[in-house]
Design a protein around this motif. Structure first.
Motif, PDB file in Angstrom:
ATOM      1  N   ALA A   1       1.458  12.289  23.633  1.00  0.00           N
ATOM      2  CA  ALA A   1       2.684  12.896  24.154  1.00  0.00           C
ATOM      3  C   ALA A   1       2.596  14.417  24.121  1.00  0.00           C
ATOM      4  CB  ALA A   1       3.888  12.419  23.343  1.00  0.00           C
TER       5      ALA A   1
ATOM      6  N   ALA B   1       8.391   9.064  25.605  1.00  0.00           N
ATOM      7  CA  ALA B   1       9.562   9.933  25.748  1.00  0.00           C
ATOM      8  C   ALA B   1       9.443  11.188  24.901  1.00  0.00           C
ATOM      9  CB  ALA B   1      10.831   9.174  25.378  1.00  0.00           C
TER      10      ALA B   1
ATOM     11  N   THR C   1       7.176  13.136  25.031  1.00  0.00           N
ATOM     12  CA  THR C   1       6.633  14.180  25.897  1.00  0.00           C
ATOM     13  C   THR C   1       7.706  15.205  26.236  1.00  0.00           C
ATOM     14  OG1 THR C   1       4.993  12.673  26.850  1.00  0.00           O
ATOM     15  CG2 THR C   1       5.569  14.627  28.141  1.00  0.00           C
ATOM     16  N   LEU C   2       8.894  14.728  26.547  1.00  0.00           N
ATOM     17  CA  LEU C   2       9.997  15.638  26.861  1.00  0.00           C
ATOM     18  C   LEU C   2      10.402  16.447  25.639  1.00  0.00           C
ATOM     19  CD1 LEU C   2      12.051  16.594  28.955  1.00  0.00           C
ATOM     20  CD2 LEU C   2      13.549  14.738  28.219  1.00  0.00           C
TER      21      LEU C   2
ATOM     22  N   GLY D   1       6.930   8.406  37.547  1.00  0.00           N
ATOM     23  CA  GLY D   1       7.077   7.639  36.319  1.00  0.00           C
ATOM     24  C   GLY D   1       6.722   6.182  36.501  1.00  0.00           C
TER      25      GLY D   1
ATOM     26  N   THR E   1      10.054  10.521  32.244  1.00  0.00           N
ATOM     27  CA  THR E   1      10.027   9.985  30.884  1.00  0.00           C
ATOM     28  C   THR E   1      10.769   8.659  30.783  1.00  0.00           C
ATOM     29  OG1 THR E   1       9.923  12.244  30.034  1.00  0.00           O
ATOM     30  CG2 THR E   1      10.570  10.545  28.490  1.00  0.00           C
TER      31      THR E   1
ATOM     32  N   ASN F   1       8.838   5.752  33.261  1.00  0.00           N
ATOM     33  CA  ASN F   1       7.529   5.290  32.799  1.00  0.00           C
ATOM     34  C   ASN F   1       7.641   4.082  31.856  1.00  0.00           C
ATOM     35  OD1 ASN F   1       5.044   5.098  31.244  1.00  0.00           O
ATOM     36  ND2 ASN F   1       4.464   7.055  32.133  1.00  0.00           N
TER      37      ASN F   1
ATOM     38  N   VAL G   1      18.042  12.687  26.532  1.00  0.00           N
ATOM     39  CA  VAL G   1      17.276  13.130  27.693  1.00  0.00           C
ATOM     40  C   VAL G   1      18.168  13.889  28.671  1.00  0.00           C
ATOM     41  CG1 VAL G   1      16.035  12.325  29.731  1.00  0.00           C
ATOM     42  CG2 VAL G   1      15.498  11.372  27.494  1.00  0.00           C
TER      43      VAL G   1
END
Length: 349
Positions: A15, A78, A80-81, A163, A227, A230, A267
């Motif tokens: 991530a 998630a 990653t965000l 995604g 995010t 995916n 998010v």
């Protein structure tokens, strides 16, 4: 070491690599004209840096899929965000806002709840058959074609397509990984694995190009959509075709729903915070339409000052405030209207 712990650690590092790649892609998109073609973008070093970071994240993701199921590994994407928030803020030369921290915390809480109900610690062993892989590939291409059609909000639609393709590529990658490392899954070289490998390559590259297009409108909202889309796509394949299941009964399902709601809210907060416009600058920059804030509006007009060049006098308005009105103008004399020509010429009242 427990297989679940290995999958979680690899997913976290993956991530972080994906987050760095997303920030690099967003910065590249901001410096690239929308009309620029793919070939021109491929000739830039920044693009290949992003490709390298994505490749590193993909390799770590593949290793995580070897030790953990899709319902465990994909939700961790998630993060990653979450990692992109401080990286993007630092790249932009600003601090992380309070809203971004709130979104990060909610996302982490939601992911923690989801992980408690994810698949068990056993390594995956189910794979997709050739008809299943072809069906998944055909359905994915149909969805991507629909999302790529001209219309409103192209950035968010391209992000959703990115995604979905990335999630499907992860599900297909798990089939390759299990088949290569577990010889009971069938022969190592077969039409099935060759087809799956081609689909993985096509969807991985397609997802990368779609995300690059989506980031032209900014990083926050497109990355948030990527995010969310995916893990949804990958988990759907895992639950429908790979025999994966969520643990626990009704209580676990309620916990998973609450965690999903918290993650979605986090998010949304992150995407809203990152979409706030940057402070406007003097002269405008194209994105602000040339507007200027009061601080950037430049110096105020100078007041007319009466007096000799060597010794400045107070303005006429100041003299009027003290009850000393300026002399009436002489229509026949040169000078400024409303001012005493003698004062202008000699510097005295």
């Amino acid at each position: 070491m427990n297989a679940t712990l290995v999958a979680v650690v690899l997913s976290l590092v993956s991530a972080a690599a994906y987050a760095a790649a997303a920030v690099a892609q967003a910065r590249l998109a901001g410096r690239t004209e929308p009309s620029a073609g793919v070939l021109r973008m491929l000739g830039r070093g920044a693009w290949w840096s992003a490709v390298g970071l994505n490749a590193a994240g993909a390799l770590l993701h593949v290793a995580a899929l070897k030790y953990g199921p899709l319902t465990l590994v994909q939700p961790l994407g998630a993060l990653t965000l979450v990692a992109a928030v401080p990286l993007g803020a630092r790249a932009a030369g600003r601090r992380v806002s309070r809203t971004e921290w709130r979104g990060t915390l909610l996302t982490l809480i939601g992911l923690g709840a989801l992980l408690m109900t994810a698949g068990g610690g056993a390594a995956p062993h189910e794979t997709l058959s050739l008809p299943e892989a072809l069906g998944v590939g055909a359905a994915t291409m149909a969805v991507v074609a629909g999302l790529s059609r001209p219309g409103t909000r192209p950035g968010l639609r391209h992000a959703a397509a990115s995604g979905i393709t990335s999630g499907v590529a992860s599900a297909l990658t798990q089939t390759l990984t299990v088949a290569v490392t577990d010889h009971t899954a069938g022969p190592l070289f077969s039409w099935r694995l060759l087809t799956v490998a081609l689909l993985v390559s096509a969807f991985a590259m397609g997802g990368l190009l779609l995300s690059q297009t989506a980031y032209r409108g900014g990083l926050g909202a497109p990355l948030a959509v990527v995010t969310l889309a995916n893990p949804v796509a990958a988990a759907a394949i895992g639950l429908a075709l790979l025999g994966e299941r969520l643990q626990g009964g009704a209580v676990s399902v309620m916990l998973a729903l609450a965690g999903a709601a918290a993650a979605v809210r986090g998010v949304i907060l992150l995407s809203r915070a990152q979409e706030r416009p940057a402070p406007r600058t003097a002269g405008g920059d194209g994105a602000t339409g040339g507007d200027r804030t009061p601080a950037d509006a430049g110096p105020a007009p100078s007041r007319i000052v009466i007096g000799s060049p060597r010794k400045r006098r107070r303005p006429v308005l100041a003299r009027a405030a003290r009850g000393r009105a300026p002399h009436a103008p002489d229509p026949g004399a040169p000078g400024l209207p409303g001012l005493d020509p003698l004062a202008v010429r000699t510097g005295g009242p």
